[in-house]
Design a protein around this motif. Structure first.
Motif, PDB file in Angstrom:
ATOM      1  N   LYS A  30     -15.206  24.390  38.650  1.00 60.13           N
ATOM      2  CA  LYS A  30     -15.638  23.200  37.949  1.00 60.13           C
ATOM      3  C   LYS A  30     -16.769  23.261  38.878  1.00 60.13           C
ATOM      4  CE  LYS A  30     -13.134  23.299  33.976  1.00 60.13           C
ATOM      5  NZ  LYS A  30     -11.525  23.307  32.889  1.00 60.13           N
ATOM      6  N   THR A  32     -17.751  23.944  41.471  1.00 59.38           N
ATOM      7  CA  THR A  32     -18.849  24.535  41.809  1.00 59.38           C
ATOM      8  C   THR A  32     -20.033  25.189  40.872  1.00 59.38           C
ATOM      9  OG1 THR A  32     -17.818  26.537  41.602  1.00 59.38           O
ATOM     10  CG2 THR A  32     -17.618  25.861  44.330  1.00 59.38           C
ATOM     11  N   GLY A  33     -19.204  24.576  39.541  1.00 52.59           N
ATOM     12  CA  GLY A  33     -20.846  25.092  38.991  1.00 52.59           C
ATOM     13  C   GLY A  33     -20.866  26.141  38.614  1.00 52.59           C
ATOM     14  N   TYR A  37     -19.667  27.959  30.858  1.00 56.54           N
ATOM     15  CA  TYR A  37     -19.462  27.931  29.093  1.00 56.54           C
ATOM     16  C   TYR A  37     -20.431  28.925  27.954  1.00 56.54           C
ATOM     17  CZ  TYR A  37     -17.607  24.205  31.267  1.00 56.54           C
ATOM     18  OH  TYR A  37     -17.207  23.261  32.377  1.00 56.54           O
ATOM     19  N   LEU A 206     -19.306  16.438  25.463  1.00 59.35           N
ATOM     20  CA  LEU A 206     -20.385  16.430  25.707  1.00 59.35           C
ATOM     21  C   LEU A 206     -21.422  17.837  26.023  1.00 59.35           C
ATOM     22  CD1 LEU A 206     -22.341  15.034  28.282  1.00 59.35           C
ATOM     23  CD2 LEU A 206     -19.972  13.766  26.977  1.00 59.35           C
ATOM     24  N   PRO A 208     -22.048  20.680  23.121  1.00 55.04           N
ATOM     25  CA  PRO A 208     -22.985  20.626  22.199  1.00 55.04           C
ATOM     26  C   PRO A 208     -22.819  22.415  21.367  1.00 55.04           C
ATOM     27  CG  PRO A 208     -24.973  19.975  23.472  1.00 55.04           C
ATOM     28  CD  PRO A 208     -23.037  20.428  24.185  1.00 55.04           C
ATOM     29  N   ARG A 287     -28.120  18.040  20.058  1.00 54.63           N
ATOM     30  CA  ARG A 287     -27.312  16.865  20.047  1.00 54.63           C
ATOM     31  C   ARG A 287     -27.240  15.790  18.830  1.00 54.63           C
ATOM     32  NH1 ARG A 287     -22.717  15.683  22.019  1.00 54.63           N
ATOM     33  NH2 ARG A 287     -23.070  16.531  23.676  1.00 54.63           N
TER      34      ARG A 287
ATOM     35  N   ARG B  30     -32.061  27.073  34.122  1.00 57.30           N
ATOM     36  CA  ARG B  30     -31.124  28.024  33.428  1.00 57.30           C
ATOM     37  C   ARG B  30     -31.641  29.066  32.983  1.00 57.30           C
ATOM     38  NH1 ARG B  30     -26.784  25.291  31.077  1.00 57.30           N
ATOM     39  NH2 ARG B  30     -26.993  26.408  29.488  1.00 57.30           N
ATOM     40  N   PHE B  34     -31.281  31.120  36.369  1.00 59.71           N
ATOM     41  CA  PHE B  34     -29.892  31.490  35.826  1.00 59.71           C
ATOM     42  C   PHE B  34     -28.628  30.927  36.640  1.00 59.71           C
ATOM     43  CE2 PHE B  34     -31.822  35.539  35.473  1.00 59.71           C
ATOM     44  CZ  PHE B  34     -31.799  35.346  33.470  1.00 59.71           C
ATOM     45  N   THR B  36     -26.604  27.846  36.185  1.00 59.65           N
ATOM     46  CA  THR B  36     -26.667  27.133  34.587  1.00 59.65           C
ATOM     47  C   THR B  36     -25.524  25.814  35.091  1.00 59.65           C
ATOM     48  OG1 THR B  36     -24.220  28.769  34.586  1.00 59.65           O
ATOM     49  CG2 THR B  36     -26.209  29.050  33.003  1.00 59.65           C
ATOM     50  N   GLY B  37     -25.587  25.458  35.873  1.00 60.07           N
ATOM     51  CA  GLY B  37     -24.630  24.368  36.615  1.00 60.07           C
ATOM     52  C   GLY B  37     -24.974  22.786  35.817  1.00 60.07           C
ATOM     53  N   LYS B  39     -26.854  20.797  32.969  1.00 56.88           N
ATOM     54  CA  LYS B  39     -25.858  21.139  31.429  1.00 56.88           C
ATOM     55  C   LYS B  39     -27.466  20.582  30.324  1.00 56.88           C
ATOM     56  CE  LYS B  39     -22.428  23.829  32.615  1.00 56.88           C
ATOM     57  NZ  LYS B  39     -22.708  25.136  33.179  1.00 56.88           N
ATOM     58  N   TYR B  40     -27.800  21.152  29.335  1.00 61.05           N
ATOM     59  CA  TYR B  40     -27.863  20.530  28.827  1.00 61.05           C
ATOM     60  C   TYR B  40     -27.480  19.435  27.641  1.00 61.05           C
ATOM     61  CZ  TYR B  40     -29.825  19.284  23.771  1.00 61.05           C
ATOM     62  OH  TYR B  40     -29.876  19.017  22.760  1.00 61.05           O
ATOM     63  N   GLY B  41     -27.048  18.475  27.422  1.00 64.88           N
ATOM     64  CA  GLY B  41     -26.049  17.565  26.893  1.00 64.88           C
ATOM     65  C   GLY B  41     -26.705  16.911  25.187  1.00 64.88           C
ATOM     66  N   ILE B  44     -32.648  13.863  25.973  1.00 63.86           N
ATOM     67  CA  ILE B  44     -33.595  12.894  25.665  1.00 63.86           C
ATOM     68  C   ILE B  44     -33.196  12.078  27.510  1.00 63.86           C
ATOM     69  CG2 ILE B  44     -34.271  13.558  23.623  1.00 63.86           C
ATOM     70  CD1 ILE B  44     -32.871  12.354  22.379  1.00 63.86           C
ATOM     71  N   ILE B  77     -25.937  21.915  42.068  1.00 60.12           N
ATOM     72  CA  ILE B  77     -24.493  21.936  41.772  1.00 60.12           C
ATOM     73  C   ILE B  77     -23.825  23.340  42.631  1.00 60.12           C
ATOM     74  CG2 ILE B  77     -24.006  22.830  39.798  1.00 60.12           C
ATOM     75  CD1 ILE B  77     -21.870  20.615  42.089  1.00 60.12           C
ATOM     76  N   GLU B  78     -24.711  24.366  42.956  1.00 64.29           N
ATOM     77  CA  GLU B  78     -25.051  25.672  42.966  1.00 64.29           C
ATOM     78  C   GLU B  78     -24.955  26.042  44.445  1.00 64.29           C
ATOM     79  OE1 GLU B  78     -26.293  24.810  39.851  1.00 64.29           O
ATOM     80  OE2 GLU B  78     -25.531  26.265  38.530  1.00 64.29           O
ATOM     81  N   GLY B 102     -14.777  19.982  32.555  1.00 65.20           N
ATOM     82  CA  GLY B 102     -15.768  20.319  33.226  1.00 65.20           C
ATOM     83  C   GLY B 102     -17.219  20.580  33.115  1.00 65.20           C
ATOM     84  N   PHE B 103     -17.518  19.907  31.835  1.00 69.49           N
ATOM     85  CA  PHE B 103     -18.748  20.112  31.366  1.00 69.49           C
ATOM     86  C   PHE B 103     -19.612  19.199  32.155  1.00 69.49           C
ATOM     87  CE2 PHE B 103     -22.401  20.138  28.769  1.00 69.49           C
ATOM     88  CZ  PHE B 103     -22.254  21.726  27.697  1.00 69.49           C
ATOM     89  N   THR B 105     -18.897  18.094  35.082  1.00 71.25           N
ATOM     90  CA  THR B 105     -18.361  17.558  36.254  1.00 71.25           C
ATOM     91  C   THR B 105     -19.264  17.581  37.372  1.00 71.25           C
ATOM     92  OG1 THR B 105     -16.217  19.154  35.741  1.00 71.25           O
ATOM     93  CG2 THR B 105     -17.025  18.665  38.115  1.00 71.25           C
ATOM     94  N   PRO B 106     -20.102  19.220  36.844  1.00 68.36           N
ATOM     95  CA  PRO B 106     -21.497  19.657  37.826  1.00 68.36           C
ATOM     96  C   PRO B 106     -22.099  17.651  38.573  1.00 68.36           C
ATOM     97  CG  PRO B 106     -21.176  21.274  36.817  1.00 68.36           C
ATOM     98  CD  PRO B 106     -20.102  19.827  36.235  1.00 68.36           C
TER      99      PRO B 106
END
Ligand code: FES
Ligand code: FES
Lengths: 776, 170
Positions: A30, A32-33, A37, A206, A208, A287, B30, B34, B36-37, B39-41, B44, B77-78, B102-103, B105-106
């Motif tokens: 978590k 280090t990314g 998911y 967070l 989706p 979202r 992403r 690749f 992926t740290g 994220k899409y949340g 917008i 983050i990587e 953890g989503f 966290t990055p």
């Protein structure tokens, strides 16, 4: 090192791994990314899918024309209800052994001739690129004809109301009768009545909803999905008419669940598209889609009539509850039961009647949300306790003290509380942690303090016959593998299993690997819902680890020539308790066992207590294995000019039985309290005439780092829980008392009560105005 | 639409990307890299899940066009841990278990790192204010605030030791 207030009141023995805030096994990924998911997975030749959703809350579908979409370059498949005749999501409650018709989901996967809420799925499009799939929704023509609609439960119950759910919109009813509330009410000195309302809120995880599905080389439909329930593979199989062993659900670490990923989300959409196209298909909700079209927390209207003596003793309670189930039936009957059964809270009330009803409307459907009805009940009963105190001119804490339940007292269903019932202890500590009374720094500012106690079950309904399984095995090098189908939704569910195993087998955490959340490859462990995984899968893992330990210890006692109970395990070593010089490396013992064909692994099943269903006449009977108790205290500042409420300080105290990992427990408590703060003050999915007016985080506000008060977390450990080492569940309980504590603090500050959540500035000002008119 | 070739530095490595003018940095990171740290949340600019560093400053990659990153230096983050050693902010998040799911966290770590670059000794109020645009639904932010303040303290101690050593050398 995390600093927590964790007084050891019960004098529990110190253990080597349990009770330590050890870094979690999921921590490194978590920070280090690296953690993946569901939406992070990609596959070769993958398609992207989108759902076309209804623009209207209630309409007949006259025509769906997909011809333009089908011919569009890059679009590989378009699916409507015609492609899946009769298919419905009839989600069984996973693990329920009862064969009678359950009251779970019964909704079409894709609407055919009628839509019942805005955002209902009508068609699925799978395309080479996401941008193309997104265009498809413009290319599909749907002709709607408005259909009569109903948007409040009260209206939906009227004769002649438009019917959303046959036959009469009534989704569920519970009537609980204990003692004789009518008769006892006559003996009351004072009768206090109050009505309290809660709103729709969104889980707002967070991450989706997301997943990817494909058909594997054996024809198995495989779905990697963000879910709290891998056992939906059975419902998916039923909906898609596949054998159960041809559906394989692989979870992933979940980016927040809170009940919102308890029902099926994307599984059927991507599953259908994958079956149709024979290519991997990925879907991530936007979202907006998540806010519009996935389940919400049930709004409740709860009316209390409480009879009390002058000295503050409750003698009778009558509670009515009305909940909005939205357009389809998901978990409403059970949410309603949780609410009804905790209607009077953790108090000794011998004469109670509860009438609870959930009703269908053309609003977005409602289902599980952390606290699951018991949270809504707490919003009402804890405000009612303060109102009783106000009527009697007593200290609210004193009224609670007089009425707190003790071990042996019963819920409205007649279920007795067991173990430690540390209500007063928790309330006292939370209150004391608020510190001295503060003075307001300006005449228009008012300071108030509020308290809420609660009870919240952990573990599932006992007539569901809940079980969990775990497998624990030692490798030849002394490392350990745990297999347990537990979905980890962020509470450290998998880590807990590792920590328990580390304790039992004396192997450090970093030597343990946990495989979870897989319906085919890990032993089924049930849902990560109902605050049950630590209790259920924790116990299954504990049993499995103990079985392994027993075999090893027997062999070691021969080798070390001592009694069986003198053997202990720590630091990868087996030794004689009182003479650690008598020892052998764990690997040596494993090698001996392997050479002799002794098992180094065990698969264990843990069974919760099973009970019969409730008495149909009065709903008497046991419902849950056990309860968690605690309290939340807050100090707020109210600006009487703007109506704005700020929480200045928050102190939570919960008896968690035993904190297996105090850092994870504190995380649950702090996170739950923050969600409760949002529930109280800002969160509101505004659905007006079936239309959601809050489809983004600009309108749907959740707490940010600047909304969070100074926070104190006090963890008590009575050691009397049913989980391993005496632990109790804390996932849901953490949220439950916060909103009523804030409501009580605001009432304390301004001298008037806002009875509808959230306590927006407008509502606070309105309440203040009312007092001013009263006195002018 | 025409693709355009751009050059940039990503986590310390040179990169050549061929991107459409409307492609978002988040999607390129992403889907092409690749990584992926991030994220899409929300997509917008309302949650912070997609936060990366662009030329040293925090940036919402869901609102940033990839094509605008020609010549830029991007850190995700990587790329934060160097030579297998965690950044002090990552260590602090680990130490304080400043996550649940953890989503976020990055993005929380990248944001905290950016704050400490700008302001090595932030007050708690400054940390709260700086992280205000980054949502976390699980932790209630308490552990994140503890971690951020602790990271600042650790970095300050390290800086002081470093300065003392330099003085001793001089
Ligand atoms: S995804 Fe960029 S701010 Fe939410
Ligand atoms: S840890 Fe889950 S959103 Fe922050």
């Amino acid at each position: 090192m995390i600093r927590l207030d964790q007084p050891n009141l019960a004098n529990l023995p110190e253990l080597r791994h349990i009770g330590k805030p050890l870094p979690r096994i999921d921590a490194m990924g978590k920070v280090t990314g690296a953690t993946k998911y569901a939406g992070d997975y990609v596959m070769p030749n993958m398609l992207h899918a989108k759902v076309l959703r209804s623009k209207y809350p209630s309409a007949k579908i006259l025509r769906i024309d997909v011809s333009k979409a089908r011919g569009f370059p890059g679009i590989v498949a378009v699916l409507t209800a015609d492609d899946l005749p009769g298919a419905r999501v009839t989600t069984d409650i996973p693990g329920v052994t009862d064969t009678a018709k359950r009251a779970g989901t019964d909704a079409p996967i894709l609407a055919k001739d009628r839509v019942r809420f805005m955002g209902e799925a009508i068609a699925i499009v799978a395309a080479e690129e996401l941008a193309i799939a997104e265009r498809a929704s413009d290319l599909i023509e749907v002709d709607y004809e408005p259909y009569p609609a109903v948007f409040t439960p009260a209206e939906a119950m009227q004769p002649g109301a438009p019917i959303v759910t046959e036959p009469d919109n009534i989704v569920a009813r519970w009537r609980i009768v204990k003692g004789d509330a009518d008769a006892a009410m006559k003996n009351a000195d004072v009768i206090v009545e109050g009505t309290y309302k809660t709103q729709f809120i969104d889980h707002a995880y967070l991450e989706p909803e997301a997943g990817i599905a494909w058909v594997d080389e054996n024809g198995v439909l495989t779905i990697r999905v963000s879910t709290q329930v891998v056992e939906h593979f059975r419902s998916i199989a039923a909906a898609l008419q596949l054998p159960q062993n041809k559906v394989h659900v692989m979870g992933a670490l979940v980016g927040g669940g809170f009940g919102g990923k308890e029902d099926i989300t994307v599984e059927l959409f991507i599953g259908l598209a994958a079956l149709k196209t024979r290519r991997p298909v990925k879907m991530i909700y936007t979202r907006e889609e998540s806010l519009l079209a996935h389940c919400k927390r049930h709004p409740f209207t709860i009316t209390h009539k409480t009879g009390v003596t002058r000295s503050g003793r409750i003698v009778a309670a009558q509670v009515n509850m009305l909940a909005d189930s939205g357009a389809y039936v998901y978990l409403s009957p059970y949410v309603l039961l949780y609410a009804a059964s905790s209607a009077v809270g953790p108090y000794r009330v011998n004469n109670v009647t509860v009438n609870a009803c959930a009703v269908a409307t053309n609003n977005t459907f409602t289902s599980a949300f952390r606290g699951f009805g018991a949270a809504q009940a707490c919003v009402a009963y804890e405000q009612q306790m303060d109102e009783i105190a106000r009527e009697l001119d007593m200290d609210p804490r004193q009224v609670r003290r007089i009425n707190y339940a003790q071990a042996g007292d019963t819920t409205p269903n007649g279920q007795a509380f067991r173990g430690a019932v540390w209500l007063e202890e928790c309330a006292q500590r939370a209150w004391d942690a608020l510190g001295e009374e503060t003075k307001a720094n300006a005449p228009h500012m008012k300071i108030g303090r509020g308290l809420a106690s609660y009870m919240q079950s952990y573990g599932r309904i006992t007539w569901f016959h809940d079980t969990s399984q775990a497998w624990v095995g030692l490798e030849m090098d002394g490392s350990i593998v745990i297999r347990c189908g537990v979905p980890d939704i962020g509470g450290g569910q998998m880590n807990t299993l590792a920590q328990i195993t580390a304790e039992v087998l004396g192997v450090p955490m970093e030597r343990i690997t946990v495989y979870g959340t897989d319906s085919a490859l890990t032993p089924l462990a049930g849902t990560t819902t109902a605050t049950r995984q630590m209790y259920m899968s924790g116990n299954a893992t504990y049993q499995a680890a103990l079985a392994v330990r027993k075999t090893l210890a027997e062999r070691a006692s021969q080798h070390l020539e001592c009694e069986l109970d003198e053997i202990d395990f720590a630091d990868n070593t087996v030794f004689v308790k009182n003479d650690a010089s008598q020892n052998m490396p764990l690997t040596q013992l494993i090698a001996i066992c392997a050479a002799e064909g002794l098992p180094r692994a065990n698969l264990s099943l843990f069974k919760a207590p099973f009970t019969d269903k409730l008495d149909p006449d009065n709903a008497q009977g046991d419902i849950w294995p056990d309860y968690t108790f605690g309290a939340q205290a807050v100090k707020v500042a109210v600006d009487t000019e703007t109506g704005e409420v700020r929480v200045l300080k928050s102190a939570a105290c919960h008896d968690v039985g035993r904190a297996l990992n105090p850092a994870a427990v504190a995380g649950q408590i702090e996170g739950g309290a923050a969600q409760g703060l949002g529930y109280a003050l800002m969160e509101d999915v505004q659905i007006v005439n079936g239309v959601t007016l809050t489809p983004s985080f600009a309108e749907y506000l959740i707490p940010t780092a600047s909304d969070i008060p100074e926070t104190k977390t006090i963890i008590l450990e009575s050691g009397t829980g049913l989980g391993p080492f005496g632990a109790k569940g804390i996932g849901e309980p953490a949220l439950t008392p916060m909103a009523p504590a804030i409501a009580n603090a605001v009432a304390d500050a301004i001298g008037a009560r806002v009875t509808q959540l959230p306590l927006t500035p407008e509502r606070v000002l309105e309440a203040i105005d009312k007092i001013e008119t009263r006195f002018s | 639409m025409q693709r355009k070739t751009i050059h940039l530095t990503l986590n310390g490595e040179p990169r050549e990307w061929s991107v459409y003018p409307n492609e978002l940095l988040l999607n390129v990171l992403r889907e092409q890299e690749f990584l992926t740290g991030a994220k899409y949340g929300c997509g917008i600019g309302e949650c912070g899940a997609c936060t990366v560093h662009l030329n040293g400053a925090p940036m919402l990659s869901c609102l940033t066009l990839a094509i605008a990153c020609d010549g830029a230096d991007i850190l995700t983050i990587e790329g934060l841990a160097r030579d297998g050693k965690l950044d002090a902010v990552q260590e602090a998040f680990l130490e304080h278990s400043a996550f649940q799911c953890g989503f976020c966290t990055p993005d929380m770590i990248m944001m905290t790192r950016a704050l400490l670059n700008e302001n090595p000794q932030p007050s708690e109020a400054q940390v709260r204010d700086y992280l205000r645009g980054n949502l976390c639904r699980c932790t209630g932010y308490a552990s994140i605030l503890r971690a951020a303040l602790d990271a600042a303290a650790v970095l300050n101690v390290r800086r002081n030791i470093h300065a003392a050593e330099e003085r001793a050398d001089a």
